[in-house]
Scaffold this motif. Structure first.
Motif, PDB file in Angstrom:
ATOM      1  N   THR A 123      34.766  28.770  -3.480  1.00  0.00           N
ATOM      2  CA  THR A 123      35.451  28.480  -2.104  1.00  0.00           C
ATOM      3  C   THR A 123      34.464  27.611  -1.052  1.00  0.00           C
ATOM      4  N   TYR A 124      33.370  27.511  -1.585  1.00  0.00           N
ATOM      5  CA  TYR A 124      32.391  26.712  -0.492  1.00  0.00           C
ATOM      6  C   TYR A 124      32.408  27.380   0.650  1.00  0.00           C
ATOM      7  N   GLU A 125      32.037  28.617   0.723  1.00  0.00           N
ATOM      8  CA  GLU A 125      32.010  29.673   1.778  1.00  0.00           C
ATOM      9  C   GLU A 125      31.093  30.715   1.498  1.00  0.00           C
ATOM     10  N   ILE A 126      30.207  31.006   2.312  1.00  0.00           N
ATOM     11  CA  ILE A 126      29.406  32.313   2.265  1.00  0.00           C
ATOM     12  C   ILE A 126      29.751  33.376   3.391  1.00  0.00           C
ATOM     13  N   HIS A 127      30.226  34.135   3.206  1.00  0.00           N
ATOM     14  CA  HIS A 127      30.934  35.005   4.222  1.00  0.00           C
ATOM     15  C   HIS A 127      29.556  36.065   4.838  1.00  0.00           C
ATOM     16  N   ASP A 128      29.854  36.120   6.186  1.00  0.00           N
ATOM     17  CA  ASP A 128      28.476  36.653   7.122  1.00  0.00           C
ATOM     18  C   ASP A 128      28.299  38.318   6.624  1.00  0.00           C
ATOM     19  N   GLY A 129      28.940  38.837   6.115  1.00  0.00           N
ATOM     20  CA  GLY A 129      28.769  40.024   5.620  1.00  0.00           C
ATOM     21  C   GLY A 129      27.703  40.085   4.618  1.00  0.00           C
ATOM     22  N   PHE A 130      27.520  39.169   3.837  1.00  0.00           N
ATOM     23  CA  PHE A 130      26.407  38.923   3.121  1.00  0.00           C
ATOM     24  C   PHE A 130      24.976  38.724   3.692  1.00  0.00           C
ATOM     25  N   HIS A 131      25.165  37.876   4.849  1.00  0.00           N
ATOM     26  CA  HIS A 131      23.841  37.714   5.556  1.00  0.00           C
ATOM     27  C   HIS A 131      23.410  38.880   6.482  1.00  0.00           C
ATOM     28  N   VAL A 132      24.503  39.772   6.889  1.00  0.00           N
ATOM     29  CA  VAL A 132      23.933  41.085   7.338  1.00  0.00           C
ATOM     30  C   VAL A 132      23.367  41.824   6.763  1.00  0.00           C
ATOM     31  N   PHE A 133      24.143  41.920   5.464  1.00  0.00           N
ATOM     32  CA  PHE A 133      23.512  42.996   4.342  1.00  0.00           C
ATOM     33  C   PHE A 133      22.133  42.790   4.036  1.00  0.00           C
ATOM     34  N   ILE A 134      21.711  41.396   3.911  1.00  0.00           N
ATOM     35  CA  ILE A 134      20.283  41.014   3.428  1.00  0.00           C
ATOM     36  C   ILE A 134      19.465  41.125   4.804  1.00  0.00           C
ATOM     37  N   LEU A 135      19.935  40.903   5.966  1.00  0.00           N
ATOM     38  CA  LEU A 135      19.248  41.023   7.108  1.00  0.00           C
ATOM     39  C   LEU A 135      18.858  42.506   7.039  1.00  0.00           C
ATOM     40  N   VAL A 136      19.765  43.545   6.953  1.00  0.00           N
ATOM     41  CA  VAL A 136      19.338  44.931   6.917  1.00  0.00           C
ATOM     42  C   VAL A 136      18.425  45.431   5.885  1.00  0.00           C
ATOM     43  N   LEU A 137      18.418  44.751   4.859  1.00  0.00           N
ATOM     44  CA  LEU A 137      17.424  44.781   3.882  1.00  0.00           C
ATOM     45  C   LEU A 137      16.011  44.559   4.267  1.00  0.00           C
ATOM     46  N   GLY A 138      16.159  43.385   5.029  1.00  0.00           N
ATOM     47  CA  GLY A 138      14.848  42.871   5.652  1.00  0.00           C
ATOM     48  C   GLY A 138      14.327  43.925   6.774  1.00  0.00           C
TER      49      GLY A 138
END
Length: 251
Positions: A123-138
């Motif tokens: 889709t050429y799109e990365i959904h923000d949910g993935f960014h938030v999830f990885i930030l939580v891991l951080g």
């Protein structure tokens, strides 16, 4: 590999393929805006609602020979590939990094990278949910390793800021906003040295593979960077410190 650890790696692999099954749900439903929990899994061709024995990760697809039990329509090999790859990745992470909490965080990051890579490739799109999830891991990692907070905080911005400037100046034509956020989120988790290495590795991998795809399959110049950046991130996370030490030893 020590013999006594084999049962533990088997358990890790089984957990990995179970999470991989959920990743397939994410890959299909997130781009369509569908619920990840309320809608039951079903055959895409005939609508047959899958029973529990049709949903055993990896093994159900093999037992059914890649076909729907009801109508015989082919089931995409993506399902066992994602499940199996996620299981192998989990085993590799624990084998390289040891049995500790950080390995769990890296496994979860790896799963997110797999799902977003497949979605971005399509889709050429990365959904923000993935960014938030990885930030939580951080955030979890920062709490557990607070003494190295400067590395993680710098990791969040050291690649993000130059890429964000490039994104603004090029108005999104040079790099996508999702890619910029991905590097910031992952940098916060793995630290400044590894995220810089990850970015360069991702660019190299992307350039080589996409040039091959352009030559063989006639692909256009536009490419989804998410999969290649994700590959660079995982390689750097697993082997980055050894790579850096090897390079310094050459100087």
């Amino acid at each position: 590999m020590e013999i006594y650890l084999i049962p533990f790696y088997l358990i890790v692999f089984l957990y990995g393929i179970v999470i991989g099954s959920f990743l397939n749900v994410c890959i299909y439903r997130i781009p369509r805006g569908e619920s990840l929990s309320k809608k039951r899994s079903h055959c895409m061709s005939c609508g047959y609602r899958l029973a529990w024995f049709d949903l055993i990760p990896l093994f159900s697809w093999l037992a059914l020979r890649g076909k729907c039990r009801k109508c015989g329509a082919p089931i995409s090999p993506q399902y066992p590939i994602v499940e199996g790859f996620n299981g192998v990745l989990y085993v590799l992470i624990f084998a390289v990094n040891g049995f500790n909490v950080r390995s769990v965080l890296y496994c979860l990051m790896g799963s997110a990278l797999i799902a977003l890579s497949v979605i971005d490739f399509r889709t050429y799109e990365i959904h923000d949910g993935f960014h938030v999830f990885i930030l939580v891991l951080g955030v979890v990692n920062l709490v557990l390793d607070f003494q190295n907070r400067k590395s993680y905080l710098l990791g969040a911005v050291i690649v993000f800021i130059p890429l964000y400037i490039l994104y603004v100046v090029s108005k999104g034509t040079a790099i996508g906003g999702g890619d910029v956020k991905l590097m910031g989120a992952c940098g916060f988790l793995i630290g400044r040295k590894l995220i810089v290495l990850a970015f360069f590795m991702g660019c190299i991998i992307g350039s080589v593979i996409h040039l091959i795809r352009m030559k063989i399959r006639g692909e256009g110049r536009v490419l989804a960077m998410g999969p290649y950046l994700s590959a660079g991130i995982m390689l750097s996370t697993l082997f980055g410190n050894q790579m850096i030490e090897w390079y310094i030893g050459l100087l």
